[in-house]
Write a protein that holds these residues in place. Structure first.
Motif, PDB file in Angstrom:
ATOM      1  N   ASN A  89     -50.880  95.691  72.358  1.00 47.32           N
ATOM      2  CA  ASN A  89     -50.900  94.699  73.427  1.00 47.32           C
ATOM      3  C   ASN A  89     -51.368  95.314  74.739  1.00 47.32           C
ATOM      4  OD1 ASN A  89     -49.917  92.776  71.653  1.00 47.32           O
ATOM      5  ND2 ASN A  89     -47.785  93.016  72.301  1.00 47.32           N
ATOM      6  N   LEU A 112     -47.211  97.784  68.022  1.00 48.12           N
ATOM      7  CA  LEU A 112     -47.580  96.461  68.530  1.00 48.12           C
ATOM      8  C   LEU A 112     -47.599  96.458  70.056  1.00 48.12           C
ATOM      9  CD1 LEU A 112     -48.333  93.577  67.720  1.00 48.12           C
ATOM     10  CD2 LEU A 112     -45.904  92.992  67.883  1.00 48.12           C
ATOM     11  N   ASN A 120     -49.011  87.304  70.421  1.00 45.66           N
ATOM     12  CA  ASN A 120     -48.355  88.405  69.720  1.00 45.66           C
ATOM     13  C   ASN A 120     -46.847  88.460  69.928  1.00 45.66           C
ATOM     14  OD1 ASN A 120     -50.772  89.112  68.646  1.00 45.66           O
ATOM     15  ND2 ASN A 120     -51.014  91.024  69.777  1.00 45.66           N
ATOM     16  N   TYR A 164     -45.233  84.971  61.950  1.00 41.76           N
ATOM     17  CA  TYR A 164     -46.199  84.976  63.043  1.00 41.76           C
ATOM     18  C   TYR A 164     -46.662  83.538  63.249  1.00 41.76           C
ATOM     19  CZ  TYR A 164     -50.123  86.374  65.990  1.00 41.76           C
ATOM     20  OH  TYR A 164     -50.990  86.530  67.047  1.00 41.76           O
ATOM     21  N   PRO A 178     -53.332  89.444  74.758  1.00 42.73           N
ATOM     22  CA  PRO A 178     -52.708  89.278  73.439  1.00 42.73           C
ATOM     23  C   PRO A 178     -51.742  88.104  73.361  1.00 42.73           C
ATOM     24  CG  PRO A 178     -51.654  91.076  74.642  1.00 42.73           C
ATOM     25  CD  PRO A 178     -52.815  90.626  75.481  1.00 42.73           C
TER      26      PRO A 178
END
Length: 259
Positions: A160, A156, A140, A249, A170
């Protein structure tokens, strides 16, 4: 194994999200996966069977079997994929003989478990000599949004932390080479699967933004105190393509052969 999943339920909304995610992501995630007719393929942590459906669609004649620990998700898989043979079991103690499978596939699984090496040892055991496994996992820290909405960063970070608190990781993607080596695989191949959203492909960008927006919205049960933040973060992501923003990503793909 960790039972503290922060997403991956079995309600109708989550089933729809997982099936949509599989359709959208499969062209990227399965690009380097191959299974010929008659090959036995274990879809590990099959959940509602969404990726098992994609495997069957792409590899005609392969014999796909799904395994998961969660009975509720397997019940959904039976409803949605009645063709799919299913087994309920712990991936750390697979109920199969040595050398049972030609291929083992898993997507977004090791991020949820406490003992990835123990699971990978079992994967190696049930693979035939020369059999291959194909794991797609998260990191992540690779998620980027430009311009960076503060609500996205907040949700986010909370995601996590919730995943770590539940026994998951993560950032497991960056540790895959180490874990595969500890499990007895030699020469595991770990590569980035970059996903980018920009004005160069607005249709793909909108789908990319929608995928993460739905992930954030699906956190309402695990992060109820941040429902409004998640809603704003999802709204900000959906608006990015029209605003000329960018998203990126990098999933991690690990492939290994049993010697």
């Amino acid at each position: 194994m960790s039972q503290g999943y922060v997403h991956g339920g079995s309600d109708a909304r989550e089933v729809a999200r997982l099936e949509k995610q599989a359709r959208w992501a499969a062209p990227v995630l399965l690009r380097d996966f191959h299974a010929g007719p008659g090959m036995r393929v274990l879809d590990l942590a099959t959940g509602v069977g969404a990726m098992a459906h994609e495997l069957r669609s792409r590899f005609a004649g392969a014999q796909v079997l799904g395994l998961d620990f969660a009975r509720a998700q397997l019940d959904r898989a039976r409803q949605r994929q009645p063709w799919l043979p299913l087994v309920q079991a712990d991936a750390a103690a697979l109920p199969f003989r040595d050398g049972s499978f030609d291929r083992v596939h898993a997507s977004w699984f090791l991020e949820h478990v406490r003992t990835p090496v123990e699971i990978l040892r079992e994967v190696r055991r049930v693979l035939k000599p020369g059999g291959r496994c194909h794991f797609v996992e998260v990191d992540n820290d690779t998620f980027r949004v430009e311009p960076p909405p503060p609500d996205v960063a907040q949700i986010l970070a909370a995601l996590n932390e919730a995943q770590r608190a539940g026994g998951g990781d993560p950032f497991v993607g960056r540790r895959l080479a180490q874990y595969f080596a500890e499990a007895g695989f030699r020469g595991a191949r770990v590569v980035d699967l970059p996903i980018e959203g920009s004005a160069a492909d607005p249709v793909f960008f909108q789908g990319f933004a929608e995928e993460f927006a739905e992930i954030f919205e699906g956190l309402d049960e695990s992060l109820p105190h941040l429902v409004e933040v998640a809603r704003r973060a999802a709204q900000a992501l959906r608006a990015l393509p029209a605003q000329g923003g960018r998203m990126a990503y990098a999933a991690k793909l690990a492939q290994a052969v049993r010697d």
